[in-house]
Scaffold this active site. Structure first.
Site, PDB file in Angstrom:
ATOM      1  N   HIS A 116      29.613  -4.971  67.374  1.00  0.00           N
ATOM      2  CA  HIS A 116      31.013  -5.142  67.762  1.00  0.00           C
ATOM      3  C   HIS A 116      31.881  -3.995  67.259  1.00  0.00           C
ATOM      4  O   HIS A 116      31.504  -3.222  66.375  1.00  0.00           O
ATOM      5  CB  HIS A 116      31.574  -6.479  67.263  1.00  0.00           C
ATOM      6  CG  HIS A 116      31.625  -6.619  65.766  1.00  0.00           C
ATOM      7  ND1 HIS A 116      30.516  -6.751  64.969  1.00  0.00           N
ATOM      8  CD2 HIS A 116      32.677  -6.664  64.911  1.00  0.00           C
ATOM      9  CE1 HIS A 116      30.859  -6.878  63.707  1.00  0.00           C
ATOM     10  NE2 HIS A 116      32.168  -6.825  63.637  1.00  0.00           N
ATOM     11  N   HIS A 127      33.498  -0.146  57.469  1.00  0.00           N
ATOM     12  CA  HIS A 127      33.547  -0.022  58.919  1.00  0.00           C
ATOM     13  C   HIS A 127      35.019  -0.146  59.307  1.00  0.00           C
ATOM     14  O   HIS A 127      35.575  -1.242  59.311  1.00  0.00           O
ATOM     15  CB  HIS A 127      32.708  -1.101  59.597  1.00  0.00           C
ATOM     16  CG  HIS A 127      31.267  -1.064  59.183  1.00  0.00           C
ATOM     17  ND1 HIS A 127      30.557  -2.195  58.850  1.00  0.00           N
ATOM     18  CD2 HIS A 127      30.418  -0.033  59.039  1.00  0.00           C
ATOM     19  CE1 HIS A 127      29.318  -1.855  58.530  1.00  0.00           C
ATOM     20  NE2 HIS A 127      29.216  -0.547  58.630  1.00  0.00           N
ATOM     21  N   HIS A 163      26.259 -17.008  68.377  1.00  0.00           N
ATOM     22  CA  HIS A 163      26.645 -16.683  66.997  1.00  0.00           C
ATOM     23  C   HIS A 163      28.174 -16.662  66.942  1.00  0.00           C
ATOM     24  O   HIS A 163      28.811 -15.862  67.614  1.00  0.00           O
ATOM     25  CB  HIS A 163      26.083 -15.311  66.611  1.00  0.00           C
ATOM     26  CG  HIS A 163      26.290 -14.949  65.179  1.00  0.00           C
ATOM     27  ND1 HIS A 163      25.280 -15.028  64.241  1.00  0.00           N
ATOM     28  CD2 HIS A 163      27.383 -14.526  64.511  1.00  0.00           C
ATOM     29  CE1 HIS A 163      25.744 -14.648  63.069  1.00  0.00           C
ATOM     30  NE2 HIS A 163      27.017 -14.340  63.210  1.00  0.00           N
ATOM     31  N   GLU A 192      36.863  -3.261  57.744  1.00  0.00           N
ATOM     32  CA  GLU A 192      36.017  -4.115  56.913  1.00  0.00           C
ATOM     33  C   GLU A 192      35.394  -3.326  55.760  1.00  0.00           C
ATOM     34  O   GLU A 192      34.594  -2.419  55.981  1.00  0.00           O
ATOM     35  CB  GLU A 192      34.901  -4.729  57.768  1.00  0.00           C
ATOM     36  CG  GLU A 192      35.400  -5.522  58.955  1.00  0.00           C
ATOM     37  CD  GLU A 192      34.280  -5.919  59.905  1.00  0.00           C
ATOM     38  OE1 GLU A 192      33.114  -5.565  59.627  1.00  0.00           O
ATOM     39  OE2 GLU A 192      34.564  -6.562  60.918  1.00  0.00           O
ATOM     40  N   HIS A 215      29.756  -1.121  64.834  1.00  0.00           N
ATOM     41  CA  HIS A 215      28.784  -1.419  63.784  1.00  0.00           C
ATOM     42  C   HIS A 215      28.039  -2.696  64.157  1.00  0.00           C
ATOM     43  O   HIS A 215      28.386  -3.378  65.123  1.00  0.00           O
ATOM     44  CB  HIS A 215      29.450  -1.549  62.410  1.00  0.00           C
ATOM     45  CG  HIS A 215      30.598  -2.504  62.362  1.00  0.00           C
ATOM     46  ND1 HIS A 215      31.848  -2.203  62.874  1.00  0.00           N
ATOM     47  CD2 HIS A 215      30.706  -3.760  61.864  1.00  0.00           C
ATOM     48  CE1 HIS A 215      32.662  -3.214  62.692  1.00  0.00           C
ATOM     49  NE2 HIS A 215      31.995  -4.191  62.086  1.00  0.00           N
TER      50      HIS A 215
END
Length: 438
Positions: free
Chosen positions: A331, A361, A288, A337, A367
């Site tokens: 991560h 976050h 990903h 964010e 998160h």
């Protein structure tokens, strides 16, 4: 509503609402046609490099000096500006909110602004603020400009008509619009109340990110950004102009509309963009990739690769990676964010995060997918699957985002957000190298 294609950031555009109003061959003739005044609006220092120099020439009924006299300070209590640090009493945490309810009272784009977070320092032109807007009433004789930064507007419910000095734009869910710093405008809801998100950028203006090895195509393509054609109001009635300057609000009474630009040319202009024209790229075999591949716009800082703000979306796309955990991985990040959902469902949190909702976050707080998403992704048959009917976004900044009192006391704050990770328990067993969650 007519719009011209925006072939590339930094390029010049020209448009006129009355034929012959735009001078040819020079910017400021001795006498402008139709008795107009020539005025330059600069979004960068005069000596900025050519590629970053932002300015437009406006040909208008009255110069702006007639709009900005005898100000008086007013209160706009729910619109906050960094630095804004309050003792709200909430512990350090990841936060998530359900949508802010639509009010019954009449609120304009200015009075209906509700600041959720602030970051950086408006006095040094760094950082940003994340807002929710609630618009139930039009700005009929009221006008506004923001001297503190440009505004990135992201509708979620309802639609807006933005009447700027340089023309008209209409936006709804799935669109965004940018209003440059210092540009006068007013806002009207279309067909009912409108709710959405706003990123107020105190720093360098938004621009397209570099594509690097991706090359010349994909992500947000320049041709899909559109600037308005010239349009104006010829209105000689009592009006009010409000200015946001260093976090304070000042209003002046004028006897006419300030949206009196008959023609303009330049590269400092409002624009709109349909997020559904974003062309995503992704993993074609395994793993990903970083969410940076979904960056629509970036506002750079003085440090290469570290943005003052990145505007990132998570649109419809195919998921095809083999032998891979397909949702975003867990991560911790140096960036902070602020996330919102415009429509549909977000694949990493299919419950609890709804359109109109928000999450925060902050820097170095962990998160990632909730337990339900983890189990689903860990047991899925990894055939190609399309994520359809979804559009989420992030306002991501290098600076820590501080909660406002409004955000901390909002009844829609979810007190049990962290419970979404309950059940992510120890699975480690040295005797079983092949783990099977079933």
């Amino acid at each position: 509503m007519a719009l011209s294609y925006m072939p590339g950031f930094g390029n010049d555009f020209e448009t006129e609402a009355v034929a012959g109003a735009l001078p040819q061959g020079q910017n400021s003739p001795q006498r402008c046609a139709y008795g107009l005044y020539a005025e330059q609006l600069s979004g960068s220092p005069f000596t900025a490099p050519r590629g970053q120099n932002e300015r437009s020439w406006l040909y208008r009924m009255r110069p702006s000096v007639r709009h900005a006299t005898q100000f008086r300070e007013i209160e706009v209590p729910h619109w906050k500006t960094a630095p804004h640090i309050v003792r709200h009493g909430l512990p350090l945490a990841q936060f998530r909110w359900d949508p802010v309810p639509m009010p019954d009272e009449a609120l304009t784009f200015v009075t209906g602004m509700r600041t959720m977070t602030t970051a950086g320092d408006v006095y040094t032109q760094t950082g940003m603020a994340a807002h929710v807007y609630l618009v139930t009433a039009p700005m009929v004789d009221d006008y506004f400009y923001n001297a503190d930064g440009e505004l990135l507007i992201v509708p979620e419910t309802g639609a807006l008509r933005l009447f700027t000095e340089l023309g008209l734009m209409e936006i709804g869910a799935g669109d965004i619009a940018i209003i440059p710093r210092g540009m006068k405008f007013k806002v009207e809801p279309l067909g009912g109340p409108s709710r959405g998100y706003v990123c107020e950028n105190y720093g360098a203006k938004f621009t397209l990110p570099e594509r690097g090895p991706i090359g010349a195509n994909c992500l947000a393509n320049p041709r899909d950004f559109k600037t308005p054609v010239a349009a104006y109001e010829d209105k000689e009635t009592p009006c009010r102009l409000t200015v946001k300057w260093c976090g304070a609000f000042h209003v002046t009474d004028i006897g006419h509309s300030p949206l009196d630009v008959i023609a303009w040319h330049g590269n400092y202009a409002p624009y709109k963009y349909d997020l559904r024209t974003f062309s995503p790229v992704g993993a074609l075999l395994f793993d990903h990739p970083d969410p940076s591949i979904f960056t629509v716009l970036t506002a750079p800082s003085g440090e290469a690769g570290t943005a003052n703000i990145d505007f990132v979306i998570f649109p419809e796309r195919w998921m095809v990676a083999e032998h891979s955990f397909r949702p975003p991985w867990y991560h911790m990040n140096i960036m902070s964010e602020f996330m919102g959902l415009i429509y549909g469902r977000y694949d990493a949190k299919e419950t609890g995060f709804v359109p109109g909702g928000m999450s925060l976050h902050n820097c170095m707080l962990p998160h990632g997918p909730d337990t339900e998403a983890f189990m689903k992704a860990s047991t899925a048959d990894l055939k190609p699957v399309k994520l359809s009917g979804t559009m989420a976004f992030m306002f991501e900044t290098r600076y820590a985002q501080q909660l406002t009192e409004f955000a901390a006391r909002l009844p829609t704050l979810q007190p049990d957000y962290a419970a979404c990770w309950d059940g992510l328990d120890r699975n480690f067993d040295p005797a079983r190298p092949e783990w099977n969650p079933a």
